[in-house]
Design a protein around this motif. Structure first.
Motif, PDB file in Angstrom:
ATOM      1  N   UNK A   9      22.518   3.962  55.026  1.00  0.00           N
ATOM      2  CA  UNK A   9      22.545   3.006  56.140  1.00  0.00           C
ATOM      3  C   UNK A   9      21.202   2.926  56.859  1.00  0.00           C
ATOM      4  N   UNK A  10      20.434   4.014  56.860  1.00  0.00           N
ATOM      5  CA  UNK A  10      19.102   3.987  57.479  1.00  0.00           C
ATOM      6  C   UNK A  10      18.152   3.057  56.726  1.00  0.00           C
ATOM      7  N   UNK A  11      18.400   2.845  55.430  1.00  0.00           N
ATOM      8  CA  UNK A  11      17.534   1.965  54.631  1.00  0.00           C
ATOM      9  C   UNK A  11      17.959   0.496  54.711  1.00  0.00           C
ATOM     10  N   UNK A  12      19.097   0.226  55.309  1.00  0.00           N
ATOM     11  CA  UNK A  12      19.645  -1.127  55.332  1.00  0.00           C
ATOM     12  C   UNK A  12      19.550  -1.733  56.730  1.00  0.00           C
ATOM     13  N   UNK A  13      19.490  -3.077  56.796  1.00  0.00           N
ATOM     14  CA  UNK A  13      19.509  -3.714  58.115  1.00  0.00           C
ATOM     15  C   UNK A  13      20.796  -3.371  58.882  1.00  0.00           C
ATOM     16  N   UNK A  14      20.755  -3.516  60.181  1.00  0.00           N
ATOM     17  CA  UNK A  14      21.924  -3.234  61.028  1.00  0.00           C
ATOM     18  C   UNK A  14      23.127  -4.058  60.580  1.00  0.00           C
ATOM     19  N   UNK A  15      24.297  -3.462  60.675  1.00  0.00           N
ATOM     20  CA  UNK A  15      25.529  -4.172  60.364  1.00  0.00           C
ATOM     21  C   UNK A  15      26.171  -3.791  59.042  1.00  0.00           C
ATOM     22  N   UNK A  16      25.444  -3.101  58.180  1.00  0.00           N
ATOM     23  CA  UNK A  16      26.005  -2.720  56.876  1.00  0.00           C
ATOM     24  C   UNK A  16      27.112  -1.681  57.013  1.00  0.00           C
ATOM     25  N   UNK A  17      27.117  -0.925  58.117  1.00  0.00           N
ATOM     26  CA  UNK A  17      28.186   0.056  58.305  1.00  0.00           C
ATOM     27  C   UNK A  17      29.555  -0.614  58.207  1.00  0.00           C
ATOM     28  N   UNK A  18      29.660  -1.858  58.680  1.00  0.00           N
ATOM     29  CA  UNK A  18      30.930  -2.586  58.597  1.00  0.00           C
ATOM     30  C   UNK A  18      31.260  -2.949  57.148  1.00  0.00           C
ATOM     31  N   UNK A  19      30.243  -3.316  56.359  1.00  0.00           N
ATOM     32  CA  UNK A  19      30.491  -3.669  54.950  1.00  0.00           C
ATOM     33  C   UNK A  19      30.978  -2.443  54.162  1.00  0.00           C
TER      34      UNK A  19
END
Length: 131
Positions: free
Chosen positions: A114-124
């Motif tokens: 998740x640190x490598x991804x833009x914000x909001x991926x936690x929901x995906x």
């Protein structure tokens, strides 16, 4: 924990409510190819080590992405790669695959992903962060 091929696709098929294992496999391949374009280095290698071999290879040889996609654009890109998909069905597909990936990754590796991804991926990934 390494999820075996049948177990991984079984989870995706169940979560996505797909009629066939082939449909679950097709969706998993697309989502992992897109995800692989967003992960780099040790994090991508560690995740690949926890996936079935053929899916790990897709993650390690991803589709090219010029820039990190926002979660919304990730879903749109998934829809574009899956024949007959809409944004609504693609969101369902992404969730079925990434929640299974999250289970395979475990909490520590998922946090690094998740640190490598833009914000909001936690929901995906089906793991909403508390704000």
């Amino acid at each position: 924990m390494v999820l075996r091929w049948e177990a991984f696709l079984g989870h995706v098929q169940e979560r996505g409510e797909y009629e066939s294992r082939q449909e679950a496999e097709r969706v998993a391949r697309v989502v992992l190819a897109l995800l692989g374009a967003h992960l780099v280095g040790e994090v991508r290698a560690q995740l690949a080590a926890r996936l079935p071999e053929s899916l790990a290879l897709i993650l390690l040889n991803p589709l090219q992405s010029a820039e990190p996609l926002s979660p919304e654009r990730f879903v749109r890109a998934t829809a574009a790669w899956i024949e007959g998909a809409t944004e609504a069905t693609a969101a369902w597909d992404v969730s079925a695959v990434l929640s299974t990936v999250a289970d395979a990754a475990g909490d520590d590796l998922l946090q690094q992903i998740l640190l490598q991804l833009p914000a909001g991926y936690d929901l995906l990934f089906g793991r909403p962060r508390s704000t």
